[in-house]
Write a protein that holds these residues in place. Structure first.
Motif, PDB file in Angstrom:
ATOM      1  N   HIS A 170      16.261 -59.564   0.317  1.00 62.65           N
ATOM      2  CA  HIS A 170      17.234 -60.046  -0.658  1.00 62.65           C
ATOM      3  C   HIS A 170      16.512 -60.712  -1.822  1.00 62.65           C
ATOM      4  CE1 HIS A 170      19.713 -60.101   3.105  1.00 62.65           C
ATOM      5  NE2 HIS A 170      20.555 -59.514   2.284  1.00 62.65           N
ATOM      6  N   ARG A 171      15.397 -61.313  -1.484  1.00 59.94           N
ATOM      7  CA  ARG A 171      14.640 -62.026  -2.498  1.00 59.94           C
ATOM      8  C   ARG A 171      13.190 -61.598  -2.348  1.00 59.94           C
ATOM      9  NH1 ARG A 171      15.415 -68.330  -2.839  1.00 59.94           N
ATOM     10  NH2 ARG A 171      17.136 -67.558  -4.085  1.00 59.94           N
ATOM     11  N   ILE A 172      12.594 -61.206  -3.458  1.00 61.59           N
ATOM     12  CA  ILE A 172      11.202 -60.761  -3.383  1.00 61.59           C
ATOM     13  C   ILE A 172      10.332 -61.711  -4.181  1.00 61.59           C
ATOM     14  CG2 ILE A 172       9.608 -58.877  -3.913  1.00 61.59           C
ATOM     15  CD1 ILE A 172      12.221 -57.096  -3.592  1.00 61.59           C
ATOM     16  N   VAL A 173       9.342 -62.233  -3.522  1.00 61.62           N
ATOM     17  CA  VAL A 173       8.475 -63.236  -4.134  1.00 61.62           C
ATOM     18  C   VAL A 173       7.107 -62.619  -4.351  1.00 61.62           C
ATOM     19  CG1 VAL A 173       7.427 -65.498  -3.824  1.00 61.62           C
ATOM     20  CG2 VAL A 173       9.701 -65.044  -2.900  1.00 61.62           C
ATOM     21  N   VAL A 174       6.661 -62.621  -5.598  1.00 56.00           N
ATOM     22  CA  VAL A 174       5.328 -62.105  -5.888  1.00 56.00           C
ATOM     23  C   VAL A 174       4.376 -63.284  -5.972  1.00 56.00           C
ATOM     24  CG1 VAL A 174       3.922 -60.706  -7.443  1.00 56.00           C
ATOM     25  CG2 VAL A 174       6.367 -60.259  -7.230  1.00 56.00           C
ATOM     26  N   MET A 175       3.295 -63.207  -5.217  1.00 59.93           N
ATOM     27  CA  MET A 175       2.326 -64.299  -5.271  1.00 59.93           C
ATOM     28  C   MET A 175       1.120 -63.906  -6.106  1.00 59.93           C
ATOM     29  SD  MET A 175       2.518 -65.900  -1.442  1.00 59.93           S
ATOM     30  CE  MET A 175       1.090 -66.917  -1.682  1.00 59.93           C
ATOM     31  N   SER A 176       0.493 -64.936  -6.671  1.00 58.11           N
ATOM     32  CA  SER A 176      -0.712 -64.687  -7.474  1.00 58.11           C
ATOM     33  C   SER A 176      -1.900 -64.535  -6.545  1.00 58.11           C
ATOM     34  CB  SER A 176      -0.953 -65.870  -8.392  1.00 58.11           C
ATOM     35  OG  SER A 176      -1.368 -66.975  -7.601  1.00 58.11           O
ATOM     36  N   ARG A 177      -3.028 -64.158  -7.142  1.00 57.54           N
ATOM     37  CA  ARG A 177      -4.241 -64.111  -6.324  1.00 57.54           C
ATOM     38  C   ARG A 177      -4.619 -65.532  -5.920  1.00 57.54           C
ATOM     39  NH1 ARG A 177      -5.926 -63.372 -11.641  1.00 57.54           N
ATOM     40  NH2 ARG A 177      -7.596 -64.760 -12.347  1.00 57.54           N
ATOM     41  N   ARG A 178      -5.569 -65.615  -4.982  1.00 58.31           N
ATOM     42  CA  ARG A 178      -5.944 -66.911  -4.428  1.00 58.31           C
ATOM     43  C   ARG A 178      -6.395 -67.880  -5.506  1.00 58.31           C
ATOM     44  NH1 ARG A 178     -10.786 -66.132  -0.997  1.00 58.31           N
ATOM     45  NH2 ARG A 178     -11.847 -67.079  -2.726  1.00 58.31           N
ATOM     46  N   PRO A 179      -6.020 -69.121  -5.512  1.00 60.20           N
ATOM     47  CA  PRO A 179      -5.056 -69.738  -4.595  1.00 60.20           C
ATOM     48  C   PRO A 179      -3.629 -69.297  -4.894  1.00 60.20           C
ATOM     49  CG  PRO A 179      -5.751 -71.318  -6.250  1.00 60.20           C
ATOM     50  CD  PRO A 179      -6.572 -70.092  -6.477  1.00 60.20           C
ATOM     51  N   GLY A 180      -2.914 -68.899  -3.852  1.00 60.44           N
ATOM     52  CA  GLY A 180      -1.609 -68.289  -4.030  1.00 60.44           C
ATOM     53  C   GLY A 180      -0.569 -69.233  -4.613  1.00 60.44           C
ATOM     54  N   ARG A 181       0.034 -68.793  -5.701  1.00 58.60           N
ATOM     55  CA  ARG A 181       1.195 -69.498  -6.272  1.00 58.60           C
ATOM     56  C   ARG A 181       2.315 -68.485  -6.374  1.00 58.60           C
ATOM     57  NH1 ARG A 181      -0.048 -69.501 -10.999  1.00 58.60           N
ATOM     58  NH2 ARG A 181      -2.184 -68.779 -10.801  1.00 58.60           N
ATOM     59  N   VAL A 182       3.528 -68.963  -6.578  1.00 57.77           N
ATOM     60  CA  VAL A 182       4.624 -68.020  -6.769  1.00 57.77           C
ATOM     61  C   VAL A 182       4.611 -67.577  -8.222  1.00 57.77           C
ATOM     62  CG1 VAL A 182       7.106 -67.716  -6.749  1.00 57.77           C
ATOM     63  CG2 VAL A 182       6.001 -69.038  -4.948  1.00 57.77           C
ATOM     64  N   LEU A 183       4.387 -66.269  -8.443  1.00 55.04           N
ATOM     65  CA  LEU A 183       4.341 -65.750  -9.808  1.00 55.04           C
ATOM     66  C   LEU A 183       5.733 -65.427 -10.318  1.00 55.04           C
ATOM     67  CD1 LEU A 183       1.573 -63.073 -10.363  1.00 55.04           C
ATOM     68  CD2 LEU A 183       1.770 -65.340 -11.371  1.00 55.04           C
ATOM     69  N   GLU A 184       6.496 -64.807  -9.432  1.00 56.82           N
ATOM     70  CA  GLU A 184       7.799 -64.341  -9.879  1.00 56.82           C
ATOM     71  C   GLU A 184       8.709 -64.122  -8.677  1.00 56.82           C
ATOM     72  OE1 GLU A 184       7.788 -61.884 -13.094  1.00 56.82           O
ATOM     73  OE2 GLU A 184       9.819 -61.110 -12.833  1.00 56.82           O
ATOM     74  N   THR A 185       9.984 -64.385  -8.878  1.00 53.02           N
ATOM     75  CA  THR A 185      10.957 -64.160  -7.811  1.00 53.02           C
ATOM     76  C   THR A 185      12.026 -63.220  -8.335  1.00 53.02           C
ATOM     77  OG1 THR A 185      10.562 -66.412  -7.108  1.00 53.02           O
ATOM     78  CG2 THR A 185      12.457 -65.306  -6.157  1.00 53.02           C
ATOM     79  N   VAL A 186      12.332 -62.200  -7.563  1.00 48.67           N
ATOM     80  CA  VAL A 186      13.346 -61.228  -7.959  1.00 48.67           C
ATOM     81  C   VAL A 186      14.424 -61.201  -6.882  1.00 48.67           C
ATOM     82  CG1 VAL A 186      13.794 -58.793  -8.401  1.00 48.67           C
ATOM     83  CG2 VAL A 186      11.663 -59.836  -9.201  1.00 48.67           C
ATOM     84  N   GLU A 187      15.680 -61.254  -7.319  1.00 50.42           N
ATOM     85  CA  GLU A 187      16.782 -61.188  -6.350  1.00 50.42           C
ATOM     86  C   GLU A 187      17.351 -59.774  -6.356  1.00 50.42           C
ATOM     87  OE1 GLU A 187      17.965 -63.887  -4.628  1.00 50.42           O
ATOM     88  OE2 GLU A 187      16.668 -65.367  -5.594  1.00 50.42           O
ATOM     89  N   ILE A 188      17.640 -59.253  -5.185  1.00 47.53           N
ATOM     90  CA  ILE A 188      18.369 -57.986  -5.108  1.00 47.53           C
ATOM     91  C   ILE A 188      19.632 -58.281  -4.317  1.00 47.53           C
ATOM     92  CG2 ILE A 188      18.314 -55.567  -4.447  1.00 47.53           C
ATOM     93  CD1 ILE A 188      15.331 -55.670  -4.453  1.00 47.53           C
ATOM     94  N   ASP A 189      20.779 -58.156  -4.959  1.00 51.29           N
ATOM     95  CA  ASP A 189      21.981 -58.674  -4.331  1.00 51.29           C
ATOM     96  C   ASP A 189      22.714 -57.686  -3.439  1.00 51.29           C
ATOM     97  OD1 ASP A 189      21.960 -61.329  -5.032  1.00 51.29           O
ATOM     98  OD2 ASP A 189      22.527 -60.848  -7.097  1.00 51.29           O
ATOM     99  N   SER A 190      22.438 -56.382  -3.609  1.00 48.83           N
ATOM    100  CA  SER A 190      23.198 -55.430  -2.791  1.00 48.83           C
ATOM    101  C   SER A 190      22.855 -55.630  -1.316  1.00 48.83           C
ATOM    102  CB  SER A 190      22.880 -54.000  -3.221  1.00 48.83           C
ATOM    103  OG  SER A 190      21.492 -53.761  -3.086  1.00 48.83           O
TER     104      SER A 190
END
Ligand code: ATP
Ligand code: MG
Lengths: 255, 267
Positions: free
Chosen positions: A198-218
């Motif tokens: 439902h929610r996709i979280v893209v992490m950055s390279r090490r050290p990992g941070r949250v780069l982007e969050t995408v919601e898919i509602d269907s």
């Protein structure tokens, strides 16, 4: 049960692995975590599952797990982690043995989860006699046996060939539909991510941070893998990830 | 359209090998041929009876021993020492090995000690043991205990170290208790190594018991061999040595059976 990851940072010695990661997974939703190799996805999952202590920050379970849940936070491992000296039924019953259930109760649960994962005919087989897909189904059966509130999955399909992976994805979709689970699903594979999350979280390279969050509602079980909207989301995720993946590549070959 | 004049060659098979498989009866056949050649050599005089008695004479000595009833006395004496020493050495060694495998402090304290004591030929310590425990059974049992302890410790903690850590993490992630993890994950995982250790420790036990009996005993296979040797009764000497070899074979067979039974799950 809601899962709240608050300002989580972690380091191994001098190496910072996670940097200020925040993430909320609502009850009944699946969050997929993608990111370049070595960015700390497995570490994040170990921290969430309580297998390791974070250097700073915290992981909160909000709300009570269902009464019947024997092991609220339950793992599914990439390499299955089946005991080779126990049969299929024995591997499932292992996780029930420390909960003070009667023998009959245990038998009933084992029979039930093996039937649900279409493994009833293999209950007396040893892991070495099973194919990769079947082993992962045993691992899923074992996880279901403890009636989890939250499933933590670390690349559960990456050890499988692509046909088996497709079939297992259908199985997982069925599972989400029936069990109303909350989950964190780590993967390298963006196809898996857009189909199962439902929610996709893209992490950055090490050290990992949250780069982007995408919601898919269907709803996950209504998703058509060939849906152009999903494909656009996937393309977008890939653009976000590509530069990180490239940078990792350069780092690894650089030094 | 293929050019038939182009030379076609079969692809050479170059895989295979490096996969020993059981071949029945070859082992016994080699043994029989050797004994037959030896017997023939002795009968034709190629092998002088002074150098080596014929196998049939050794069998004669064995029969004599059996008829006189002494065979059982010697066997019982050796076996009881062996069993007592080996079982206690294995149990104690298994416990120490497990503790070294599980607890950092025990490992830091004992692992170097074990490494230092393992290579000492234990038979050299027999005089000490005789002073400490007397000339009777105790010193021999203690010697075997001491001799089997170290290999068992080393194999056991090696086995514990080699247990797949992800299996342990799996157990923890499902909330298994400490004892459950040790009993259901660590011990079965270490079992192959522990059984290999038993092959080594039984061989050491047999060597040690004979050596101890050679030095100080009235009964036992070692004592029988020692008496035969001092009288230059080479047929009896060969008979005694053959008994030991049967001993070793039996033990080996039993461990192989145990492995087949307990390690059925192995690929
Ligand atoms: N126990 C540990 N001790 C020291 N360093 C570790 C440990 N576990 C992981 N690391 C390091 O932490 C970093 C993140 O590891 P992690 O396994 O979480 O990455 P990942 O995102 O799961 O990678 P992959 O996609 O390859 O599975 C890596 O650089 C790794 O070398
Ligand atoms: Mg990983």
């Amino acid at each position: 049960m809601q899962l709240r990851i608050e300002r989580l940072s972690h380091r191994y010695g001098d190496v910072a692995v996670l940097d200020d990661v925040c993430l909320v997974v609502d009850a009944g939703r699946i969050a997929c975590i993608v990111g370049p190799s070595g960015c700390g996805k497995s570490t994040l999952l170990r921290l969430v599952g309580g297998l390791e202590e974070p250097a700073s920050g915290q992981v909160l379970q909000v709300g009570e797990p269902p009464e019947r849940s024997l092991n609220p936070l339950t793992y599914i491992f990439q390499d299955f982690a089946l005991l080779p000296w126990r049969t299929v039924a024995g591997n499932v019953s292992l996780v029930l043995e420390d909960h003070g259930l009667s023998r009959d109760d245990r038998e009933a649960i084992v029979g039930d989860v093996l039937a649900r994962t279409r493994l009833a005919d293999f209950r007396d087989a040893f892991p070495r006699q099973l194919s990769g897909g079947m082993k992962q189904r045993v691992a899923i059966a074992r996880a279901l046996a403890v009636r989890p509130a939250v499933l933590l999955m670390d690349e559960p399909l990456s050890a499988l060939d692509s046909q088996t992976r497709e079939l297992m994805m259908d199985d997982l979709v069925d599972l989400w539909k029936r069990e109303n689970l909350t989950g964190i699903y780590v993967t390298h594979n963006l196809h898996e991510a857009v189909r199962l999350g439902h929610r996709i979280v893209v992490m950055s390279r090490r050290p990992g941070r949250v780069l982007e969050t995408v919601e898919i509602d269907s709803p996950i079980w209504d998703r058509d893998p060939s849906d152009p909207a999903l494909e656009i989301t996937r393309q977008h995720l890939w653009t976000v990830m590509r530069d990180e993946a490239r940078a990792v590549d350069l780092e690894l070959t650089g030094d | 359209m293929t050019d038939t004049r182009e030379r076609a060659r079969r692809v050479h098979f170059r895989g295979g090998g490096f996969a020993p498989r059981p071949v029945r009866l070859v082992g016994p056949a080699v043994f029989l041929v050797l004994v037959a050649a030896w017997e023939a050599g002795a009968r034709t005089g190629v092998i002088s009876p002074l150098v080596l008695p014929a196998p049939s004479e050794a069998v004669g000595a064995l029969v004599e021993l059996w008829v006189s009833g002494e065979l059982w006395e010697h066997l019982a004496a050796s076996l009881s020492r062996l069993l007592l020493g080996w079982v206690s050495g294995t149990v104690l060694g298994g416990l120490i090995g497990l503790a070294i495998g599980l607890f950092s402090l025990v490992r830091a304290g004992l692992a170097p000690l074990v490494a230092a004591l393992f290579p000492i030929p234990k038979i050299a310590l027999l005089p000490l043991f005789i002073i400490w425990f007397g000339i009777g059974e105790e010193s021999k049992v203690a010697l075997i205990l001491f001799g089997t302890l170290f290999p068992t410790v080393i194999f056991t903690y090696g086995g514990v170290d080699n247990v797949d850590r992800t299996l342990i993490r799996m157990g923890q992630s499902f909330g298994l208790g400490w004892f459950s993890i040790v009993r259901k994950i660590i011990l079965p995982g270490a079992l192959p190594a522990i059984l290999s250790g038993m092959r080594v420790s039984t061989a050491i036990a047999i060597i040690l018991i004979v050596a101890a009996e050679l030095i100080a005993a009235e009964r036992g296979i070692g004592a029988y061999i020692q008496i035969a040797g001092s009288l230059f009764a080479t047929d009896q000497l060969i008979a005694g040595v053959a008994l030991l070899s049967v001993f070793g074979l039996t033990v080996n067979w039993m461990i192989a059976r145990a492995e087949r039974l307990l390690l059925r799950w192995r690929p």
